[in-house]
Design an enzyme around this catalytic site. Structure first.
Site, PDB file in Angstrom:
ATOM      1  N   SER A  16       0.846  -1.194   0.000  1.00  0.00           N
ATOM      2  CA  SER A  16       0.000   0.000   0.000  1.00  0.00           C
ATOM      3  C   SER A  16       0.878   1.239   0.000  1.00  0.00           C
ATOM      4  CB  SER A  16      -0.940   0.035   1.219  1.00  0.00           C
ATOM      5  OG  SER A  16      -0.207   0.215   2.413  1.00  0.00           O
ATOM      6  N   ASP A  37       4.505  -6.879   4.564  1.00  0.00           N
ATOM      7  CA  ASP A  37       3.418  -6.050   5.083  1.00  0.00           C
ATOM      8  C   ASP A  37       2.602  -6.895   6.050  1.00  0.00           C
ATOM      9  OD1 ASP A  37       1.405  -3.931   5.264  1.00  0.00           O
ATOM     10  OD2 ASP A  37       2.177  -3.247   3.328  1.00  0.00           O
ATOM     11  N   CYS A  86       9.653   1.085   3.785  1.00  0.00           N
ATOM     12  CA  CYS A  86       8.590   2.091   3.891  1.00  0.00           C
ATOM     13  C   CYS A  86       7.668   1.885   5.087  1.00  0.00           C
ATOM     14  CB  CYS A  86       7.730   2.085   2.627  1.00  0.00           C
ATOM     15  SG  CYS A  86       8.596   2.504   1.115  1.00  0.00           S
ATOM     16  N   TYR A 161       5.958   9.952  16.743  1.00  0.00           N
ATOM     17  CA  TYR A 161       6.261   9.830  15.316  1.00  0.00           C
ATOM     18  C   TYR A 161       7.482  10.668  14.957  1.00  0.00           C
ATOM     19  CZ  TYR A 161       5.489   9.873  10.248  1.00  0.00           C
ATOM     20  OH  TYR A 161       5.634   9.747   8.889  1.00  0.00           O
ATOM     21  N   LYS A 165      11.153   9.234  13.700  1.00  0.00           N
ATOM     22  CA  LYS A 165      11.665   9.577  12.374  1.00  0.00           C
ATOM     23  C   LYS A 165      12.968  10.368  12.470  1.00  0.00           C
ATOM     24  CE  LYS A 165       8.513   7.570   9.891  1.00  0.00           C
ATOM     25  NZ  LYS A 165       8.842   6.424   9.004  1.00  0.00           N
ATOM     26  N   THR A 196      -0.982   9.151   1.024  1.00  0.00           N
ATOM     27  CA  THR A 196      -0.882   7.842   1.652  1.00  0.00           C
ATOM     28  C   THR A 196      -2.275   7.403   2.101  1.00  0.00           C
ATOM     29  OG1 THR A 196      -0.503   8.854   3.815  1.00  0.00           O
ATOM     30  CG2 THR A 196       1.451   8.348   2.470  1.00  0.00           C
TER      31      THR A 196
END
Length: 255
Positions: A16, A37, A86, A161, A165, A196
């Site tokens: 995805s 995934d 990803c 988050y 990152k 996304t």
């Protein structure tokens, strides 16, 4: 590293969003793809769409045993030289929530586990596999990680988050130096606002407003544009140890 038919790539989050777009572009270039995934339905659909070319492996990127099986699947296909990582998650956490309670430590740990520890886990297992390759034009493999502009300018409520990152950004140059003797390159892409699955669940007017906040082009980024960047990194031998902002010149505001 020239991408060519018969080469194998591993793409996490591969069924995805950014990962799916990257997997498709790699398939179009003639590579075999192991898509990692947790979405069995989409994974089965992609494997059916690309029979004999794409294998779906269900795995938690932060789980050693599960990711070991995914890497072994890529090795078994042969000529495993490309990684695009990803997979990641988000979720709101404040230090002090609106009801006055302390922010959730459990949620913070969960997000950091997937995004940061998962990146380390995927990268280390992939590097061991790639290090077995015979060099081609001075390279054994190349790896692309995914951060976010939130790693530089996280917004209120993004503390797990953003810090996870930022950790990926900090990991990049160290990983590239660590793996230089093995002839394996490492770079990271830090996307801005992209189409996304998470953003596409928002109302149309909200998505338009977010797109309008991007200086140029004034729209949300397309997964295919992330994939274009990932493939360029894989192929350009002088790109190493760098985090590339892919954001249309946006700088995130506090909220």
């Amino acid at each position: 590293m020239q991408l060519q038919e018969g080469m194998t790539a591993l793409v996490t989050g591969g069924v995805s969003g950014l990962g799916e777009a990257t997997a498709i572009q790699l398939l179009e270039r003639g590579l075999n793809v192991v898509a990692v995934d947790l979405n069995d339905e989409r994974g089965a659909a992609m494997a059916q769409k690309y029979p004999g070319r794409l294998r779906y492996v269900k795995a938690d990127v932060a789980d050693e045993a599960q990711m070991t099986k995914a890497v072994e699947a890529a090795e078994a296909w042969g000529n495993f030289r490309a990684l695009v990582h990803c997979a990641g998650i988000g979720g709101p956490v404040r230090l002090i929530e609106k009801d006055g309670s302390a922010g959730s430590l459990e949620k913070y740990i969960h997000i950091v586990r997937v995004n940061l520890i998962g990146s380390f886990n995927v990268l280390r297992l992939t590097a061991v596999a790639m290090a077995k390759n015979q060099p081609i034009e001075g390279e054994r493999g190349a790896c692309v990680l995914t951060a976010s502009v939130a790693g530089y300018e996280g917004q209120i409520g993004q503390i797990p988050y953003a810090s996870s990152k930022a950790g990926v950004i900090g990991m990049t140059i160290v990983a590239a130096r660590d793996l230089a003797s093995k002839l394996i390159r490492v770079c990271t892409i830090a996307p801005g606002l992209f189409e996304t699955p998470l953003l596409m669940r928002l109302p149309e007017n909200v998505r338009q407003s977010l797109g309008a906040s991007v200086p140029n082009p004034s729209r949300l980024g397309r997964p295919s544009e992330y994939a274009m960047t990932a493939l360029h990194i894989l192929e350009n031998p002088m790109l190493n140890g760098e985090t590339i902002r892919l954001d249309g010149a946006i700088r995130m505001q506090p909220r």
